[in-house]
Design a protein around this motif. Structure first.
Motif, PDB file in Angstrom:
ATOM      1  N   LEU A  49      17.484  47.654  65.085  1.00 54.24           N
ATOM      2  CA  LEU A  49      16.182  47.070  65.394  1.00 54.24           C
ATOM      3  C   LEU A  49      15.591  47.704  66.640  1.00 54.24           C
ATOM      4  O   LEU A  49      14.390  47.997  66.698  1.00 54.24           O
ATOM      5  CB  LEU A  49      16.324  45.559  65.588  1.00 54.24           C
ATOM      6  N   ALA A  50      16.434  47.950  67.652  1.00 54.86           N
ATOM      7  CA  ALA A  50      15.964  48.564  68.886  1.00 54.86           C
ATOM      8  C   ALA A  50      15.435  49.974  68.628  1.00 54.86           C
ATOM      9  O   ALA A  50      14.378  50.368  69.139  1.00 54.86           O
ATOM     10  CB  ALA A  50      17.098  48.611  69.915  1.00 54.86           C
ATOM     11  N   VAL A  51      16.162  50.735  67.824  1.00 56.39           N
ATOM     12  CA  VAL A  51      15.711  52.090  67.489  1.00 56.39           C
ATOM     13  C   VAL A  51      14.393  52.042  66.725  1.00 56.39           C
ATOM     14  O   VAL A  51      13.491  52.856  66.956  1.00 56.39           O
ATOM     15  CB  VAL A  51      16.798  52.826  66.664  1.00 56.39           C
ATOM     16  N   ASP A  52      14.271  51.063  65.822  1.00 53.62           N
ATOM     17  CA  ASP A  52      13.026  50.913  65.057  1.00 53.62           C
ATOM     18  C   ASP A  52      11.851  50.607  65.981  1.00 53.62           C
ATOM     19  O   ASP A  52      10.750  51.137  65.796  1.00 53.62           O
ATOM     20  CB  ASP A  52      13.190  49.810  64.017  1.00 53.62           C
ATOM     21  N   LEU A  53      12.069  49.737  66.992  1.00 54.10           N
ATOM     22  CA  LEU A  53      11.014  49.427  67.959  1.00 54.10           C
ATOM     23  C   LEU A  53      10.565  50.682  68.693  1.00 54.10           C
ATOM     24  O   LEU A  53       9.366  50.928  68.877  1.00 54.10           O
ATOM     25  CB  LEU A  53      11.517  48.389  68.971  1.00 54.10           C
ATOM     26  N   ILE A  54      11.529  51.486  69.110  1.00 56.61           N
ATOM     27  CA  ILE A  54      11.215  52.714  69.858  1.00 56.61           C
ATOM     28  C   ILE A  54      10.482  53.719  68.980  1.00 56.61           C
ATOM     29  O   ILE A  54       9.469  54.314  69.378  1.00 56.61           O
ATOM     30  CB  ILE A  54      12.512  53.330  70.434  1.00 56.61           C
ATOM     31  N   LEU A  55      10.979  53.918  67.752  1.00 57.36           N
ATOM     32  CA  LEU A  55      10.356  54.887  66.852  1.00 57.36           C
ATOM     33  C   LEU A  55       8.939  54.451  66.450  1.00 57.36           C
ATOM     34  O   LEU A  55       8.023  55.274  66.382  1.00 57.36           O
ATOM     35  CB  LEU A  55      11.214  55.071  65.600  1.00 57.36           C
ATOM     36  N   SER A  56       8.752  53.149  66.207  1.00 60.24           N
ATOM     37  CA  SER A  56       7.431  52.651  65.820  1.00 60.24           C
ATOM     38  C   SER A  56       6.424  52.845  66.943  1.00 60.24           C
ATOM     39  O   SER A  56       5.286  53.271  66.708  1.00 60.24           O
ATOM     40  CB  SER A  56       7.511  51.161  65.449  1.00 60.24           C
ATOM     41  N   ALA A  57       6.838  52.539  68.163  1.00 58.70           N
ATOM     42  CA  ALA A  57       5.938  52.721  69.307  1.00 58.70           C
ATOM     43  C   ALA A  57       5.627  54.197  69.533  1.00 58.70           C
ATOM     44  O   ALA A  57       4.485  54.569  69.834  1.00 58.70           O
ATOM     45  CB  ALA A  57       6.569  52.118  70.561  1.00 58.70           C
ATOM     46  N   THR A  58       6.644  55.041  69.376  1.00 60.59           N
ATOM     47  CA  THR A  58       6.434  56.481  69.551  1.00 60.59           C
ATOM     48  C   THR A  58       5.491  57.022  68.488  1.00 60.59           C
ATOM     49  O   THR A  58       4.625  57.863  68.771  1.00 60.59           O
ATOM     50  CB  THR A  58       7.783  57.229  69.481  1.00 60.59           C
ATOM     51  N   ALA A  59       5.629  56.536  67.254  1.00 61.76           N
ATOM     52  CA  ALA A  59       4.755  56.981  66.170  1.00 61.76           C
ATOM     53  C   ALA A  59       3.301  56.602  66.445  1.00 61.76           C
ATOM     54  O   ALA A  59       2.382  57.402  66.214  1.00 61.76           O
ATOM     55  CB  ALA A  59       5.222  56.378  64.837  1.00 61.76           C
ATOM     56  N   ARG A  60       3.081  55.380  66.957  1.00 59.95           N
ATOM     57  CA  ARG A  60       1.713  54.965  67.287  1.00 59.95           C
ATOM     58  C   ARG A  60       1.151  55.784  68.430  1.00 59.95           C
ATOM     59  O   ARG A  60      -0.012  56.167  68.437  1.00 59.95           O
ATOM     60  CB  ARG A  60       1.674  53.480  67.650  1.00 59.95           C
ATOM     61  N   TRP A  61       1.994  56.088  69.413  1.00 57.28           N
ATOM     62  CA  TRP A  61       1.566  56.873  70.577  1.00 57.28           C
ATOM     63  C   TRP A  61       1.156  58.281  70.163  1.00 57.28           C
ATOM     64  O   TRP A  61       0.170  58.835  70.646  1.00 57.28           O
ATOM     65  CB  TRP A  61       2.710  56.909  71.598  1.00 57.28           C
ATOM     66  N   LEU A  62       1.919  58.867  69.221  1.00 59.73           N
ATOM     67  CA  LEU A  62       1.629  60.225  68.760  1.00 59.73           C
ATOM     68  C   LEU A  62       0.705  60.262  67.554  1.00 59.73           C
ATOM     69  O   LEU A  62       0.459  61.334  66.997  1.00 59.73           O
ATOM     70  CB  LEU A  62       2.953  60.928  68.411  1.00 59.73           C
ATOM     71  N   HIS A  63       0.198  59.068  67.149  1.00 64.74           N
ATOM     72  CA  HIS A  63      -0.703  58.960  65.994  1.00 64.74           C
ATOM     73  C   HIS A  63      -0.070  59.515  64.725  1.00 64.74           C
ATOM     74  O   HIS A  63      -0.734  60.205  63.931  1.00 64.74           O
ATOM     75  CB  HIS A  63      -2.037  59.689  66.283  1.00 64.74           C
ATOM     76  N   LEU A  64       1.206  59.181  64.550  1.00 63.78           N
ATOM     77  CA  LEU A  64       1.927  59.602  63.340  1.00 63.78           C
ATOM     78  C   LEU A  64       1.892  58.461  62.326  1.00 63.78           C
ATOM     79  O   LEU A  64       1.577  57.320  62.660  1.00 63.78           O
ATOM     80  CB  LEU A  64       3.368  59.934  63.702  1.00 63.78           C
ATOM     81  N   PRO A  65       2.196  58.748  61.071  1.00 63.00           N
ATOM     82  CA  PRO A  65       2.263  57.677  60.053  1.00 63.00           C
ATOM     83  C   PRO A  65       3.290  56.633  60.454  1.00 63.00           C
ATOM     84  O   PRO A  65       4.291  56.960  61.135  1.00 63.00           O
ATOM     85  CB  PRO A  65       2.689  58.415  58.782  1.00 63.00           C
ATOM     86  N   PRO A  66       3.106  55.375  60.066  1.00 63.14           N
ATOM     87  CA  PRO A  66       4.064  54.321  60.409  1.00 63.14           C
ATOM     88  C   PRO A  66       5.467  54.649  59.923  1.00 63.14           C
ATOM     89  O   PRO A  66       5.645  55.228  58.855  1.00 63.14           O
ATOM     90  CB  PRO A  66       3.509  53.080  59.693  1.00 63.14           C
ATOM     91  N   ILE A  67       6.459  54.266  60.718  1.00 56.81           N
ATOM     92  CA  ILE A  67       7.866  54.526  60.354  1.00 56.81           C
ATOM     93  C   ILE A  67       8.266  53.623  59.186  1.00 56.81           C
ATOM     94  O   ILE A  67       8.013  52.434  59.226  1.00 56.81           O
ATOM     95  CB  ILE A  67       8.795  54.258  61.555  1.00 56.81           C
TER      96      ILE A  67
END
Length: 207
Positions: free
Chosen positions: A189-207
């Motif tokens: 869950l922690a990794v998912d939180l980090i990856l989701s936030a990073t994806a939004r920051w870089l304007h990437l598709p949702p994880i």
């Protein structure tokens, strides 16, 4: 706000607070406590979680803006804290004195790791901010959100209070197994939180 939106908010808060997921964490960290101290830890952790979530619902936007911190940065930081806590659950407490007073203090256990980061998790804090984002100038809507996560916290408390009977059934060995399995889930869950936030920051598709 319609009833459908309120139900959606309830479901969102139920998922991020995860009362059922709190049960194995509660069993693991209170395994060495008496029944009375276990009950005390349950009540204190619920009250602390309520205070933290109310704070983020009422002042989270102002705090993050005043410190010039983005939602994404807050979520990544919360994910890191949650991941570090998950590692302690996976590896157990073998390097610490099992009879150390700090380990058996129900107040300290209630604050960390029960209230933070288990119940008032980074995801729950983030949800408190996001769900009140459109109601920053509407106290009534904020109050509805606070009542909603209060209901979820009451359910969480009820589940923790019922955990004592289960603790007698599974014993310390069962609690240790549950702790490690739950640690893996929390780490994911922690990794998912980090990856989701990073994806939004870089304007990437949702994880």
């Amino acid at each position: 706000m319609s009833w459908a939106e309120r139900i959606q908010d309830f479901v969102t808060l139920w998922v991020v607070i995860d009362p059922l997921g709190t049960l194995p964490v509660f069993l693991a960290v209170t395994a060495g406590l008496s029944a009375r101290d276990r009950t005390k830890a349950a009540f204190i952790s619920t009250l602390v979680s309520f205070g933290v979530l109310v704070f983020f619902a009422m002042a989270g936007h102002w705090l993050l803006r005043s410190m010039d911190v983005s939602i994404e940065s807050f979520q990544i930081a919360g994910g890191i804290v949650l991941f570090l806590f998950a590692l302690t659950m996976i590896h157990g407490r073998g390097h610490a004195d099992p009879h150390a007073p700090a380990e058996l203090n129900p107040v300290e256990i209630a604050i960390y790791p029960l209230a933070i980061p288990s119940i008032a998790s980074p995801g729950a804090m983030l949800a408190a901010v996001v769900l009140t984002d459109s109601a920053r100038h509407d106290f009534t809507e904020r109050a509805v959100t606070i009542v909603t996560f209060s209901l979820v916290l009451l359910m969480t408390l009820a589940i923790m209070l019922a955990a004592g009977r289960l603790a007698h059934v599974i014993g310390r060995g069962g609690a240790s197994i549950i702790s490690r399995v739950m640690g893996m889930i929390l780490a994911a869950l922690a990794v998912d939180l980090i990856l989701s936030a990073t994806a939004r920051w870089l304007h990437l598709p949702p994880i």
